[in-house]
Design an enzyme around this catalytic site. Structure first.
Site, PDB file in Angstrom:
ATOM      1  N   ASP A 119      11.077  -9.700  28.937  1.00 12.36           N
ATOM      2  CA  ASP A 119      12.222  -9.026  29.469  1.00 12.36           C
ATOM      3  C   ASP A 119      12.961  -9.640  28.997  1.00 12.36           C
ATOM      4  OD1 ASP A 119      10.212 -11.311  30.730  1.00 12.36           O
ATOM      5  OD2 ASP A 119      11.152 -11.337  32.989  1.00 12.36           O
ATOM      6  N   HIS A 123      12.574 -18.528  26.709  1.00 13.04           N
ATOM      7  CA  HIS A 123      11.305 -17.670  27.286  1.00 13.04           C
ATOM      8  C   HIS A 123      11.567 -16.748  26.467  1.00 13.04           C
ATOM      9  CE1 HIS A 123       8.036 -16.604  29.134  1.00 13.04           C
ATOM     10  NE2 HIS A 123       8.705 -15.680  29.833  1.00 13.04           N
ATOM     11  N   HIS A 152       6.554 -19.863  32.444  1.00 13.86           N
ATOM     12  CA  HIS A 152       4.886 -19.655  33.128  1.00 13.86           C
ATOM     13  C   HIS A 152       3.894 -19.312  31.915  1.00 13.86           C
ATOM     14  CE1 HIS A 152       5.676 -15.009  33.377  1.00 13.86           C
ATOM     15  NE2 HIS A 152       6.436 -15.790  33.146  1.00 13.86           N
ATOM     16  N   HIS A 171      16.629 -14.752  36.729  1.00 11.95           N
ATOM     17  CA  HIS A 171      16.018 -13.377  37.527  1.00 11.95           C
ATOM     18  C   HIS A 171      16.984 -14.061  38.937  1.00 11.95           C
ATOM     19  CE1 HIS A 171      13.663 -11.526  34.646  1.00 11.95           C
ATOM     20  NE2 HIS A 171      12.632 -12.618  34.625  1.00 11.95           N
ATOM     21  N   HIS A 222       5.267  -5.836  35.767  1.00  7.51           N
ATOM     22  CA  HIS A 222       4.159  -6.227  35.592  1.00  7.51           C
ATOM     23  C   HIS A 222       3.261  -6.259  36.846  1.00  7.51           C
ATOM     24  CE1 HIS A 222       5.186 -10.713  35.763  1.00  7.51           C
ATOM     25  NE2 HIS A 222       5.098 -10.423  34.435  1.00  7.51           N
ATOM     26  N   TYR A 279       8.789 -14.967  44.515  1.00  5.50           N
ATOM     27  CA  TYR A 279       8.387 -15.056  42.832  1.00  5.50           C
ATOM     28  C   TYR A 279       7.239 -15.996  42.708  1.00  5.50           C
ATOM     29  CZ  TYR A 279      10.083 -15.179  38.287  1.00  5.50           C
ATOM     30  OH  TYR A 279      10.398 -15.148  36.729  1.00  5.50           O
ATOM     31  N   ASP A 290      11.891 -18.596  34.024  1.00  7.41           N
ATOM     32  CA  ASP A 290      12.038 -17.979  34.932  1.00  7.41           C
ATOM     33  C   ASP A 290      11.789 -18.494  36.583  1.00  7.41           C
ATOM     34  OD1 ASP A 290      11.252 -15.242  33.915  1.00  7.41           O
ATOM     35  OD2 ASP A 290       9.657 -16.197  33.626  1.00  7.41           O
TER      36      ASP A 290
HETATM   37 FE1  FEO Z   1       7.886 -14.648  31.785  1.00  2.00          FE
HETATM   38 FE2  FEO Z   1      10.760 -13.059  33.465  1.00  2.00          FE
HETATM   39  O1  FEO Z   1       9.826 -13.393  32.220  1.00  2.00           O
END
Ligand code: FEO
Length: 397
Positions: free
Chosen positions: A82, A78, A145, A224, A24, A191, A164
């Site tokens: 993703d 979350h 976030h 991630h 994104h 990140y 995240d």
């Molecule tokens: Fe806020 Fe990895 O999604």
């Protein structure tokens, strides 16, 4: 691919997305991963899922450990797609009635994204869930976030599943920080700059609250990238520094140019900054992606933005950059605008407006040069760079 046992009875069953290039609006030349975690106990829990399209690999990994139909509990830290895009297939496999533990906002978000009437259990901050030998504690982390974001803390293993936060968009065979070493830090910084910079006050508050909540993680597992286990203090210290937006004697000169005049200005301004001993990063938007610019913005003392005037406005790449930057709200930096023009020259005014929106301190009304800079104009650019550089050094005293 095989699952990775990260602690006794706890597995990373997530997937690497080797080929994603754009997340994104954030460039991801190293791909990303969607980490998901399986906890085997008297009750079996799955923490988070994967992006739609990656479910088969998730199931393949879970199946190497346990029949997916035996999963008792799903935890959604979350709801962004993703981590939840794979939910419909996961719920079909584990049973549509399986309870989904998530925050109150998570239940709202998920039921907004998906129409299935799943069995949501909205948890309160600090609420606990016993799995048998282990207890899960849910920690609300609103706006880290998204409003729904939460962490899950597993005791007695003292593992923090941080969604995240502390993540990196990095796909690799290295699963842990001690395997990849310091090479992971630029990915973690990028990140933070692109996902969490806007939420720096919330990060600071969280870091302050972790010990008060009685949490002493020995491992931090984001959704991630690599998992932190060797020296979690290193990433926590980096988060403290980044969220304070500590600056260095560094300036970024970000610009685009139509016929090289603004580029000439940028070069001369960069020379002026360098002349007073400030580290300078000239960043042409023809080369640099907006997300790489933001990584450099994070610890810069000054942001200088240059644009030619096009149709009374900004050059499109500069408008894009400023829109993205405004959303991430960099703080504690001084700012200045520059640009060449042919007749009306509104670009500097538009850049200053963006700086005002970001509440950055504008330390000069801006430098505008008509047509192609001559020798005197190039000297003016050099002096402009020197002036901004001296202000950064003053700020650091
Ligand atoms: Fe806020 Fe990895 O999604």
């Amino acid at each position: 691919m095989k699952p990775v046992e990260i602690a006794e009875g706890i597995y990373d069953v997530g997937v690497n997305d080797w080929n994603i290039e754009d997340f994104h609006g954030y460039s991801t030349p190293y791909g990303s991963s969607y980490n998901a975690f399986l906890i085997l106990d008297e009750k079996i829990a799955l923490i988070d899922t994967v992006k739609k399209g990656f479910e088969a690999e998730l199931f393949s990994k879970i199946s190497q450990i346990v029949d997916p139909g035996k999963i008792d509990i799903l935890i959604s830290n979350h709801s962004e797609m993703d981590h939840s895009g794979g939910l419909p297939e996961v719920m079909r496999a584990i049973g549509e009635e399986t309870p989904i533990f998530c925050s109150k906002m998570g239940a709202k978000n998920l039921s907004g994204h998906f129409t299935q009437p799943w069995n949501y259990h909205a948890v309160a901050n600090g609420e606990k869930l016993n799995l048998g030998r282990r207890t899960l504690k849910f920690i609300e982390t609103r706006m880290l976030h998204w409003p729904d974001s939460m962490f899950t803390y597993v005791q007695p293993d003292n593992i923090l599943f941080s969604s995240d936060a502390f993540g990196q968009h990095y796909a690799g065979n290295e699963k842990f920080d001690d395997v990849i070493g310091g090479a992971i830090m630029p990915h973690a910084k990028k990140y933070f700059a692109n996902i969490l910079m806007h939420f720096s006050p919330q990060v600071l508050k969280l870091l302050d609250n972790v010990p008060k909540m009685g949490l002493a993680p020995r491992m931090i597992c984001p959704d991630h990238g690599v998992l932190w286990r060797r020296d979690i203090g290193k990433i926590i210290d980096a988060y403290a520094r980044w969220s304070r937006q500590e600056i260095r004697a560094k300036a970024i000169v970000v610009y685009d140019s139509m016929w090289h005049s603004t580029e000439m200005m940028a070069d001369a301004i960069a020379s002026g900054l360098d002349d007073v001993g400030v580290e300078v990063r000239p960043m042409s938007l023809r080369k640099w992606h907006r997300s790489d610019v933001m990584t450099e913005v994070l610890d810069a003392g000054a942001i200088l933005v240059g644009s030619p005037t096009l149709n009374n406005g900004l050059f499109p790449t500069v408008a894009d950059m400023l829109t993205y930057m405004r959303g991430l709200r960099p703080q504690k930096k001084i700012a200045a605008a520059f640009g060449s023009y042919g007749w009306s020259g509104e670009a500097v005014k538009h850049i200053n407006q963006a700086f005002e929106d970001m509440k950055l301190e504008i330390v000069d009304p801006g430098l505008r040069i008509k047509y192609v800079p001559d020798e005197a104009s190039m000297t003016a650019c050099f002096d402009f760079g020197r002036k901004i550089g001296e202000r950064i050094l003053q700020e650091l005293k």
